[in-house]
Design a protein around this motif. Structure first.
Motif, mmCIF file in Angstrom:
data_model
loop_
_atom_site.group_PDB
_atom_site.id
_atom_site.type_symbol
_atom_site.label_atom_id
_atom_site.label_comp_id
_atom_site.label_asym_id
_atom_site.label_seq_id
_atom_site.Cartn_x
_atom_site.Cartn_y
_atom_site.Cartn_z
ATOM 1 N N ARG A 1 0.837 -1.214 0.000
ATOM 2 C CA ARG A 1 0.000 0.000 0.000
ATOM 3 C C ARG A 1 0.872 1.264 0.000
ATOM 4 N NH1 ARG A 1 -4.415 0.310 4.243
ATOM 5 N NH2 ARG A 1 -5.339 1.734 2.700
ATOM 6 N N LEU A 2 1.982 1.200 0.716
ATOM 7 C CA LEU A 2 2.926 2.331 0.703
ATOM 8 C C LEU A 2 3.540 2.479 -0.691
ATOM 9 C CD1 LEU A 2 3.843 4.269 3.006
ATOM 10 C CD2 LEU A 2 5.884 2.849 3.237
ATOM 11 N N SER A 3 3.864 1.347 -1.305
ATOM 12 C CA SER A 3 4.414 1.351 -2.662
ATOM 13 C C SER A 3 3.446 1.986 -3.649
ATOM 14 C CB SER A 3 4.731 -0.079 -3.115
ATOM 15 O OG SER A 3 5.708 -0.667 -2.285
ATOM 16 N N GLU A 4 2.185 1.623 -3.498
ATOM 17 C CA GLU A 4 1.157 2.158 -4.398
ATOM 18 C C GLU A 4 1.052 3.683 -4.245
ATOM 19 O OE1 GLU A 4 -3.647 1.608 -5.286
ATOM 20 O OE2 GLU A 4 -2.642 0.339 -3.806
ATOM 21 N N GLN B 1 8.575 0.664 -5.622
ATOM 22 C CA GLN B 1 8.555 -0.571 -4.829
ATOM 23 C C GLN B 1 9.281 -0.329 -3.510
ATOM 24 O OE1 GLN B 1 9.880 -3.999 -7.333
ATOM 25 N NE2 GLN B 1 9.687 -2.545 -9.029
ATOM 26 N N VAL B 2 8.506 -0.281 -2.424
ATOM 27 C CA VAL B 2 9.075 0.041 -1.110
ATOM 28 C C VAL B 2 9.192 -1.228 -0.261
ATOM 29 C CG1 VAL B 2 8.825 1.405 0.994
ATOM 30 C CG2 VAL B 2 8.006 2.324 -1.194
ATOM 31 N N TYR B 3 10.424 -1.523 0.127
ATOM 32 C CA TYR B 3 10.705 -2.654 1.006
ATOM 33 C C TYR B 3 11.143 -2.131 2.374
ATOM 34 C CZ TYR B 3 10.749 -5.704 -3.123
ATOM 35 O OH TYR B 3 10.409 -6.392 -4.258
ATOM 36 N N LEU B 4 10.597 -2.726 3.433
ATOM 37 C CA LEU B 4 10.961 -2.325 4.791
ATOM 38 C C LEU B 4 11.817 -3.407 5.433
ATOM 39 C CD1 LEU B 4 7.459 -1.059 6.012
ATOM 40 C CD2 LEU B 4 9.296 0.284 4.957
ATOM 41 N N LYS B 5 13.011 -3.036 5.886
ATOM 42 C CA LYS B 5 13.851 -3.974 6.633
ATOM 43 C C LYS B 5 13.438 -3.880 8.097
ATOM 44 C CE LYS B 5 17.175 -6.938 7.360
ATOM 45 N NZ LYS B 5 16.794 -8.368 7.329
ATOM 46 N N ARG B 6 12.813 -4.949 8.599
ATOM 47 C CA ARG B 6 12.052 -4.909 9.837
ATOM 48 C C ARG B 6 12.909 -5.127 11.090
ATOM 49 N NH1 ARG B 6 6.597 -5.899 9.644
ATOM 50 N NH2 ARG B 6 6.771 -5.145 11.785
ATOM 51 N N GLU B 7 13.804 -4.170 11.380
ATOM 52 C CA GLU B 7 14.603 -4.250 12.608
ATOM 53 C C GLU B 7 13.740 -4.086 13.854
ATOM 54 O OE1 GLU B 7 18.226 -4.949 12.674
ATOM 55 O OE2 GLU B 7 17.245 -5.659 10.848
ATOM 56 N N LEU C 1 12.081 11.304 -2.903
ATOM 57 C CA LEU C 1 12.912 10.471 -3.790
ATOM 58 C C LEU C 1 12.457 10.555 -5.249
ATOM 59 C CD1 LEU C 1 13.479 7.142 -1.777
ATOM 60 C CD2 LEU C 1 14.914 9.191 -1.870
ATOM 61 N N HIS C 2 11.140 10.622 -5.458
ATOM 62 C CA HIS C 2 10.561 10.600 -6.807
ATOM 63 C C HIS C 2 11.078 9.390 -7.592
ATOM 64 C CE1 HIS C 2 9.134 14.534 -5.736
ATOM 65 N NE2 HIS C 2 10.361 15.013 -5.645
ATOM 66 N N ALA C 3 11.070 8.229 -6.919
ATOM 67 C CA ALA C 3 11.553 7.001 -7.549
ATOM 68 C C ALA C 3 10.538 6.485 -8.568
ATOM 69 C CB ALA C 3 11.810 5.940 -6.485
ATOM 70 N N ASP C 4 11.044 5.784 -9.571
ATOM 71 C CA ASP C 4 10.194 5.240 -10.633
ATOM 72 C C ASP C 4 9.474 3.970 -10.165
ATOM 73 O OD1 ASP C 4 11.057 7.231 -12.311
ATOM 74 O OD2 ASP C 4 12.679 6.017 -13.181
ATOM 75 N N PRO C 5 8.382 3.604 -10.851
ATOM 76 C CA PRO C 5 7.669 2.370 -10.501
ATOM 77 C C PRO C 5 8.543 1.123 -10.588
ATOM 78 C CG PRO C 5 6.312 3.737 -11.929
ATOM 79 C CD PRO C 5 7.666 4.379 -11.892
ATOM 80 N N SER C 6 9.536 1.143 -11.464
ATOM 81 C CA SER C 6 10.395 -0.036 -11.640
ATOM 82 C C SER C 6 11.502 -0.115 -10.589
ATOM 83 C CB SER C 6 11.038 -0.004 -13.023
ATOM 84 O OG SER C 6 11.873 1.149 -13.140
ATOM 85 N N GLU C 7 11.667 0.950 -9.819
ATOM 86 C CA GLU C 7 12.800 1.004 -8.887
ATOM 87 C C GLU C 7 12.446 0.407 -7.520
ATOM 88 O OE1 GLU C 7 15.683 4.569 -10.181
ATOM 89 O OE2 GLU C 7 13.790 5.295 -9.343
ATOM 90 N N LYS C 8 13.488 -0.130 -6.868
ATOM 91 C CA LYS C 8 13.326 -0.754 -5.552
ATOM 92 C C LYS C 8 13.964 0.153 -4.494
ATOM 93 C CE LYS C 8 15.367 -4.622 -6.905
ATOM 94 N NZ LYS C 8 15.441 -4.542 -8.387
#
Length: 393
Positions: free
Chosen positions: A67-70, A75-81, A365-372
Motif C-alpha cells: 500500500r505504501l508502494s502504491e 517498490q518500497v521494502y521495509l527492513k524490519r529491525e 525520492l521521486h523514484a520510478d515504478p520499476s525502482e526498488k
C-alpha cells in the motif's frame, strides 16, 4: 580496504581518529589491538551468529509494503529491525560488544542511551550474561521514554540521570565517558552508535552490517537481484544507517539516502540536521561534523525523536557526506510524525519516530515504478506512543 572503510589510523577520509584523555588510552588501545582478531575468531562468530538467530530472532524480514508502494509509485521494502528482540537494531551491536567484553575479561558494563533502545538492549545482554550494568540517560529522555526506563530497571540495570546541558543524548554520553575514565580496569563502555574514538565507529558498523548482509540475500530471493536502487535510513549518530548502508557502499549505482532530524526546521535554531548546520570538530573522541558556535561550543540539538537528538554524526557518515556518496535530507518533526501515522494506517506497523524520518524521505525520492527502495525500519513505536498521542491532540 575500500575508500569507504576505516584506515589503520581510524580515519574515514578526513574524519575519525581517537581523541581521548590519557586515562582512557589503555582501554581504547586494548580494544583497538584486539577487536578484529576477536571478531574474526571462528568461535566468536559461531556464538554471535547463534545468539542472533536463537535469541535476537534474526534474520529480520524484508517486507514489500504494497500500500505504501502504491501511494509513492515505486517498490518500497521495509527492513524490519523493529521485530528484533528488544524492539530495534541496537541489540545487534550490544550482543557483539558483550561477547567481546567477555573475551577481554570485563565484568562491568556502562552505556549511554537517548531513546532508551540501546539502554534496553545493553541491560538485556547484561542480564543474559550476568554482568553489572549502569546506563546513563538524559533527564529529558528519561521523562519522554518512560517505558524503556522501566524495562531497563526490570532487567536489573541501574539508570543514572544526566542533568547537565540539554539533558539528552550528548550529555548522557559525556557522563558515561566520565564513568569509564574513573573505572578503566574492570569496565567496558558499550557505545551505542558509530561515534566515539576509533575503533568504536568501525566495530559498531561491523556488528550492524548484518542488516545489509541480510538485505542482499533477501532481495535476491524476492526479486532476483541483490541490489536495490535506493537504501534509506535515519541518521542521528548513525548505527542503524551504517548497518543498512554497509554492504552497498561500494555498489556505486545504489543511491544511499540518509534522513536527518531537521526538528522545527533547519534554520529554526531547533534542529539536529548536522550536515546542513555542522562544521568539522571533535566530539566524544572523534573528529566529525558537529553543530557548534563560531568559538567551538556545541550547539544544543532538537528533535521530536530522542534517538536523533544529537549534535553530530559518526565519522563514516561525515565521510559519505563529504564524498557525495550519500545524499542527506533534513526531515522536520512534522514530516516525520505524519510519516509514522501514514505507515500505521497503510501497513499496520507503528514505527519508532526515528524510523519515521526515513519513511518521510520517500516523498522526496521521486523514484520510478520499476525502482526498488529499501528503508531501514530501525525500531518499533511502542516507546513513542505518548508522543504520537500528544501529536494527535
Amino acid at each position: 580496504m575500500t575508500k569507504y572503510t576505516v584506515n589503520e589510523r581510524g580515519y574515514y577520509g578526513n574524519f575519525g581518529g581517537a581523541f581521548i584523555p590519557e586515562m582512557l588510552y589503555p582501554n581504547v588501545e586494548e580494544l583497538r589491538q584486539n577487536y578484529l582478531s576477536i571478531m574474526n575468531d571462528p568461535g566468536f562468530q559461531a556464538e554471535f551468529r547463534r545468539l542472533l538467530k536463537d535469541y535476537v530472532g534474526r534474520p529480520t524480514p524484508l517486507f514489500l509494503a504494497e500500500r505504501l508502494s502504491e501511494k509513492y509509485g515505486t517498490q518500497v521494502y521495509l527492513k524490519r529491525e523493529d521485530l528484533n528482540h528488544t524492539g530495534a537494531h541496537k541489540v545487534n551491536n550490544t550482543l557483539g560488544q558483550i561477547l567481546l567484553a567477555g573475551r577481554l575479561g570485563k565484568k562491568k558494563i556502562v552505556a549511554e542511551t537517548g531513546a532508551g533502545q540501546h539502554g534496553v538492549a545493553t541491560a538485556t545482554m547484561c542480564a543474559l550474561k550476568g554482568l553489572e550494568c549502569i546506563v546513563y540517560m538524559g533527564e529529558v529522555d528519561i521523562e519522554r521514554q518512560a517505558p524503556n526506563v522501566a524495562r531497563m530497571k526490570m532487567l536489573g540495570a541501574e539508570v543514572r540521570a544526566a542533568r547537565s546541558g540539554s539533558r539528552t543524548l550528548k550529555d548522557a554520553t559525556n557522563e558515561a565517558m566520565r564513568h569509564w575514565i574513573n573505572n578503566p580496569v574492570d569496565t567496558h563502555y558499550i557505545i551505542g552508535s558509530v561515534v566515539g574514538p576509533h575503533p568504536y565507529p568501525d566495530m559498531v558498523a561491523r556488528f550492524q552490517s548484518v542488516i545489509s548482509e541480510e538485505i542482499r540475500t533477501q532481495l535476491k530471493e524476492q526479486t532476483g537481484s541483490e541490489t536495490p536502487d535506493y537504501v534509506v535510513a535515519c541518521v542521528g549518530g548513525g548505527s542503524n544507517a551504517a548497518g543498512v548502508f554497509y554492504h552497498f557502499l561500494d555498489d556505486e549505482p545504489v543511491k544511499i539516502v540518509a534522513a536527518e532530524a531537521a526538528g522545527l526546521g533547519v534554520k529554526s535554531g531547533k534542529s539536529a540536521a548536522t550536515t546542513f548546520l555542522g562544521k568539522p570538530g571533535i566530539l566524544h573522541g572523534s573528529k566529525s561534523l558537529l553543530m557548534q558556535t563560531d568559538d567551538g561550543q556545541v550547539v544544543e540539538p532538537h528533535s521530536v525523536s530522542a534517538g536523533l537528538d544529537y549534535p553530530g554524526i559518526g565519522p563514516l557518515h561525515a565521510h559519505l557526506w563529504e564524498t557525495g556518496r550519500a545524499k542527506f535530507m533534513a526531515i522536520t518533526d512534522e514530516e516525520a510524525m505524519q510519516a509514522g501515522f501514514e505507515l500505521a494506517r497503510l501497513e499496520g506497523i507503528i514505527p519508532a519516530i526515528e524510523s519515521s524520518h526515513a519513511l518521510a524521505a520517500l516523498a522526496y525520492l521521486h523514484a520510478d515504478p520499476s525502482e526498488k527502495v529499501v528503508i531501514g525500519l530501525s525500531g518499533r513505536g511502542d516507546k513513542d506512543l505518548a508522543t504520537y498521542m500528544k501529536w494527535m491532540g
